[in-house]
Design a protein around this motif. Sequence first.
Motif, PDB file in Angstrom:
ATOM      1  N   TYR A  61       0.858  -1.111   0.018  1.00  6.95           N
ATOM      2  CA  TYR A  61       0.147  -0.124  -0.160  1.00  6.95           C
ATOM      3  C   TYR A  61       1.053   1.236   0.437  1.00  6.95           C
ATOM      4  O   TYR A  61       1.833   1.559   0.684  1.00  6.95           O
ATOM      5  CB  TYR A  61      -1.295   0.317   0.931  1.00  6.95           C
ATOM      6  CG  TYR A  61      -1.811  -1.338   1.218  1.00  6.95           C
ATOM      7  CD1 TYR A  61      -3.081  -1.484   0.611  1.00  6.95           C
ATOM      8  CD2 TYR A  61      -1.515  -1.945   1.889  1.00  6.95           C
ATOM      9  CE1 TYR A  61      -3.360  -1.922   0.135  1.00  6.95           C
ATOM     10  CE2 TYR A  61      -2.478  -3.403   1.391  1.00  6.95           C
ATOM     11  CZ  TYR A  61      -3.894  -3.217   0.908  1.00  6.95           C
ATOM     12  OH  TYR A  61      -4.147  -4.775   0.109  1.00  6.95           O
ATOM     13  N   VAL A  62       0.447   1.863  -1.178  1.00  8.04           N
ATOM     14  CA  VAL A  62       1.029   3.506  -1.132  1.00  8.04           C
ATOM     15  C   VAL A  62       0.850   4.607  -1.158  1.00  8.04           C
ATOM     16  O   VAL A  62      -0.617   4.935  -1.557  1.00  8.04           O
ATOM     17  CB  VAL A  62       2.011   2.718  -3.019  1.00  8.04           C
ATOM     18  CG1 VAL A  62       3.237   4.456  -2.883  1.00  8.04           C
ATOM     19  CG2 VAL A  62       2.985   2.443  -2.677  1.00  8.04           C
ATOM     20  N   ILE A  63       0.860   5.101   0.096  1.00  2.20           N
ATOM     21  CA  ILE A  63      -0.055   6.402   0.254  1.00  2.20           C
ATOM     22  C   ILE A  63       1.184   7.624  -0.771  1.00  2.20           C
ATOM     23  O   ILE A  63       2.741   7.625  -0.309  1.00  2.20           O
ATOM     24  CB  ILE A  63       0.301   6.978   1.126  1.00  2.20           C
ATOM     25  CG1 ILE A  63      -0.250   5.795   2.589  1.00  2.20           C
ATOM     26  CG2 ILE A  63      -0.449   8.544   2.257  1.00  2.20           C
ATOM     27  CD1 ILE A  63      -0.029   5.923   4.037  1.00  2.20           C
ATOM     28  N   GLY A  64       0.002   8.520  -1.460  1.00  4.14           N
ATOM     29  CA  GLY A  64       0.870   9.271  -2.407  1.00  4.14           C
ATOM     30  C   GLY A  64       0.532  10.655  -1.804  1.00  4.14           C
ATOM     31  O   GLY A  64      -1.275  10.789  -1.344  1.00  4.14           O
ATOM     32  N   MET A  65       0.889  11.376  -2.892  1.00  6.34           N
ATOM     33  CA  MET A  65       0.257  12.574  -2.608  1.00  6.34           C
ATOM     34  C   MET A  65      -0.222  13.593  -3.521  1.00  6.34           C
ATOM     35  O   MET A  65       0.940  12.936  -4.396  1.00  6.34           O
ATOM     36  CB  MET A  65       1.847  13.942  -2.116  1.00  6.34           C
ATOM     37  CG  MET A  65       1.659  14.929  -1.173  1.00  6.34           C
ATOM     38  SD  MET A  65       3.166  15.810  -1.021  1.00  6.34           S
ATOM     39  CE  MET A  65       3.667  15.280   0.361  1.00  6.34           C
ATOM     40  N   LEU A  66      -1.617  14.160  -3.494  1.00  4.76           N
ATOM     41  CA  LEU A  66      -1.601  14.479  -4.682  1.00  4.76           C
ATOM     42  C   LEU A  66      -1.599  15.819  -5.016  1.00  4.76           C
ATOM     43  O   LEU A  66      -1.849  16.354  -3.826  1.00  4.76           O
ATOM     44  CB  LEU A  66      -3.487  14.363  -4.711  1.00  4.76           C
ATOM     45  CG  LEU A  66      -4.038  12.315  -4.147  1.00  4.76           C
ATOM     46  CD1 LEU A  66      -5.392  13.055  -4.092  1.00  4.76           C
ATOM     47  CD2 LEU A  66      -3.617  11.980  -5.633  1.00  4.76           C
ATOM     48  N   GLY A  67      -1.037  16.086  -6.192  1.00  5.12           N
ATOM     49  CA  GLY A  67      -1.085  18.037  -6.324  1.00  5.12           C
ATOM     50  C   GLY A  67       0.197  18.604  -5.373  1.00  5.12           C
ATOM     51  O   GLY A  67       0.487  18.247  -4.516  1.00  5.12           O
ATOM     52  N   GLY A  68       0.149  19.372  -5.788  1.00  9.08           N
ATOM     53  CA  GLY A  68       1.555  20.053  -5.347  1.00  9.08           C
ATOM     54  C   GLY A  68       0.837  20.688  -4.715  1.00  9.08           C
ATOM     55  O   GLY A  68       0.013  21.732  -5.355  1.00  9.08           O
ATOM     56  N   CYS A  69       1.997  21.300  -3.345  1.00  8.12           N
ATOM     57  CA  CYS A  69       1.553  22.428  -2.491  1.00  8.12           C
ATOM     58  C   CYS A  69       2.147  23.609  -2.688  1.00  8.12           C
ATOM     59  O   CYS A  69       1.958  24.214  -1.889  1.00  8.12           O
ATOM     60  CB  CYS A  69       1.135  21.805  -0.757  1.00  8.12           C
ATOM     61  SG  CYS A  69       2.814  21.574  -0.085  1.00  8.12           S
ATOM     62  N   GLY A  70       4.092  23.443  -3.261  1.00  2.00           N
ATOM     63  CA  GLY A  70       4.439  24.893  -2.900  1.00  2.00           C
ATOM     64  C   GLY A  70       4.948  24.747  -1.684  1.00  2.00           C
ATOM     65  O   GLY A  70       5.226  25.696  -1.615  1.00  2.00           O
ATOM     66  N   CYS A  71       4.817  23.728  -1.390  1.00  2.00           N
ATOM     67  CA  CYS A  71       5.852  23.946   0.588  1.00  2.00           C
ATOM     68  C   CYS A  71       7.373  23.688  -0.010  1.00  2.00           C
ATOM     69  O   CYS A  71       7.985  24.137   1.187  1.00  2.00           O
ATOM     70  CB  CYS A  71       5.097  22.709   0.925  1.00  2.00           C
ATOM     71  SG  CYS A  71       5.819  21.236   0.650  1.00  2.00           S
ATOM     72  N   GLY A  72       7.897  23.004  -1.268  1.00  4.99           N
ATOM     73  CA  GLY A  72       8.982  22.980  -1.285  1.00  4.99           C
ATOM     74  C   GLY A  72       9.756  22.288  -0.379  1.00  4.99           C
ATOM     75  O   GLY A  72      11.148  21.269  -0.957  1.00  4.99           O
ATOM     76  N   SER A  73       9.244  20.723  -0.098  1.00  4.85           N
ATOM     77  CA  SER A  73       9.497  19.799   0.692  1.00  4.85           C
ATOM     78  C   SER A  73       9.156  18.496  -0.846  1.00  4.85           C
ATOM     79  O   SER A  73      10.172  17.364   0.183  1.00  4.85           O
ATOM     80  CB  SER A  73       8.618  19.272   1.763  1.00  4.85           C
ATOM     81  OG  SER A  73       7.706  19.296   1.803  1.00  4.85           O
TER      82      SER A  73
END
Length: 77
Positions: A61-73
């Motif tokens: 199970y892969v927990i992925g981030m959706l879309g960019g947030c601009g946080c730079g991390s």
Amino acid sequence: MEHHVIIEKLCSCAKRDGLSQIVTFETKERAKNAAETQLSFMENSFCGKHTFDITEVDDHYVIGMLGGCGCGSHEKH
């Protein structure tokens, strides 16, 4: 067989909370339950700049981030 919960990209909130990028479980059911619990924690405890989802990949199970947030991390999508 081992089953993993993998956080695809550790954002600054995940790093701050000391989350492990990969956690291993003996059963697929335990891994799935852990992924769902982790997703809920991330959605309710993090800064709110990110959204996440779970994708099953080869019994892991892969927990992925959706879309960019601009946080730079992480890399921008």
